[in-house]
Design an enzyme around this catalytic site. Structure first.
Site: not given
Ligand code: GCO
Length: 471
Positions: A319, A321, A105, A193, A148
């Site tokens: 995405n 985290y 990607r 995002e 992005h």
């Molecule tokens: C995001 C972005 C990435 C970041 C990653 C870590 O998800 O914020 O797509 O560019 O670098 O997530 O923060």
């Protein structure tokens, strides 16, 4: 809803979340990740890895401008050189292929491929043509993100995402790129995002262009989503064989207590992080609870906008985290209440794989037209160092195994998940945190640009080899 889902998981084998000690990464035999059609790849983004910001006619982006402002980025880092991928792309593709990764990607830098009048920049376009042709020669599935975050500065000078016209300029950009690259892109994602672009860029100012106003955030979000909706039919017309979608970061919010006020706070957290984007895309309307959180910030919406925004999707990129624990702020919102004694990454983010599973099963219940899902980013930052030529990124190995187990649990609960991309292929420019935060499964020494495969990448490669042998 989440309670129903957890009832499902109580029946799953404990091995799914604990993993075998013998191999710290390989999923258990009953994991759906052994399916050969489950795509495993890695992700990057243009401004974070390319460098060459003044080469071959590339115009300035809002991140060139923002990172040059003292104090905006840790250590005054910028994307001027980054991983020098613009010049090292051939070796990087060889490295990607050598790891056995099936998908890649990447994102296109809008300022690199169009001039201020909207005319094509041939040298910039040819860079992406060479890169994508090589990826296809290697048999790698290509996921391309059009936006992005590196908006051309000349568009920001005319209002950026606060200016409705930017949405139409984005559709022109999508038109050009899908004509030029048709046949080399397996999946187009319009935006990465929009929450970050709208809220961090226009709501709290932590990201480019650095504006801070809730009303700006909701209007920028509307124009970002409108840009997405205008681009989808253009991509369909120019490149019918590819998949079209969008990538959304999602947040798990949990309540700090069982009180009604804290439960409401957790709900509003997830409205602001998830429904703000997914409701327009999948329901064609904004969640009204958002305007309880931010009274008087309703965006200007013109007739037909919501129908355009909710154009059917072939996939939704997710995405994920971390989890955020919240309590009521006593007024009409939420405040973070960081939990003690939990595992965190170099970003300070809590490691919480169950949040990914629970959000995905929740979306399946909430959005009846939920398209197939790809986990387009998941990973963690750690203070990785090369010792005797190796990087033993033990926490990342455990993080990835546990999150892949959560993906498997969601699949077993009926969520249609078709792939997973590691964030990131290589250490890179981590926005406001610069180069201190290392998310890669490959280490980058920025003083020499030497790439070093980390232990996590070795184990991913080993799993992919075993899976291929079993197929
Ligand atoms: C995001 C972005 C990435 C970041 C990653 C870590 O998800 O914020 O797509 O560019 O670098 O997530 O923060």
């Amino acid at each position: 809803m989440a309670n129903d889902a957890s009832a499902v998981f109580d029946t799953l084998s404990p091995a799914v979340s604990k993993g075998s000690l013998a191999d710290p990464f390989t999923p258990p035999a009953d994991s759906s990740l052994w399916r050969k059609n489950f795509l495993l790849g890695a992700a990057t983004a243009s401004y974070q890895i390319e460098g060459a910001v003044n080469e071959d006619g590339r115009l300035p982006s809002i991140w060139d401008t923002f990172s040059a402002i003292p104090g905006k980025v840790l250590a005054g880092d910028t994307g001027a050189v980054a991983c020098d991928h613009y010049h090292r792309w051939e070796a990087d593709v060889e490295m990607l292929a050598s790891l056995g990764l099936e998908g890649y990607r990447l994102s296109i830098a809008w300022p690199r491929v169009m001039d201020a009048a909207g005319a094509p920049n041939r040298k910039g376009i040819d860079f992406y043509k060479r890169l994508l042709n090589r990826l296809k020669e290697k048999g790698i599935t290509t996921f391309v993100t059009l936006y992005h975050w590196d908006l051309p500065q000349h568009l920001e000078d005319r209002g950026g995402w606060l200016n409705r016209d930017t949405a139409y300029r984005f559709a022109d950009y999508a038109d050009l790129m899908s004509c030029e690259l048709a046949g080399t892109v397996d999946a187009w994602a319009t935006l990465n995002e929009p929450w970050c672009s709208a809220y961090l860029g226009y709501g709290n100012g932590h990201h480019a262009p650095g504006l801070a106003n809730d009303r700006f955030a909701t209007q920028a979000m509307h124009h970002l989503l409108l840009a997405h909706g205008l681009a989808v039919p253009v991509l369909r017309a120019n490149d019918p064989a590819s998949q079209k979608g969008i990538v959304a970061n999602i947040g798990r919010g949990t309540a700090n207590s069982d009180s009604a006020a804290d439960q409401r706070a957790a709900h509003l957290f997830e409205v602001q992080h998830n429904a703000w984007i997914l409701d327009p895309l999948l329901k064609g309307s904004y969640p009204q609870d958002l305007f309880e959180l931010w009274p008087g910030t309703e965006p200007l919406v013109l007739d037909g906008d919501m129908e355009t925004i909710s154009a059917p999707l072939d996939f939704l990129g997710i995405n994920y985290y971390f989890r955020t624990n919240v309590a009521s702020d006593g007024a009409h919102g939420f405040r973070d209440v960081p939990l003690e004694g939990v595992e965190r990454t170099q970003m300070g983010w809590e490691v919480y794989p169950d949040g990914l599973r629970d959000l995905l099963t929740g979306f399946k219940e909430t959005y009846h037209n939920l398209p197939p899902i790809y986990i387009t980013e998941n990973g963690m930052a750690s203070d990785d160092e090369v010792t005797d030529g190796r990087v033993e990124d033990t926490q990342r190995i455990s993080f990835l195994r546990r999150h892949l187990a959560a993906v498997d649990q969601a699949i077993k609960a009926g969520v249609d998940i078709r792939g997973y991309f590691l964030w990131s292929l290589m250490d890179n420019f981590e926005w406001a945190f610069g180069y201190e935060r290392r998310f890669g499964v490959v280490h980058v020494d920025y003083s020499t640009q030497k790439r070093t495969i980390k232990r996590s990448a070795e184990l991913v490669e080993k799993f992919l080899q075993e899976r291929k042998a079993k197929a």
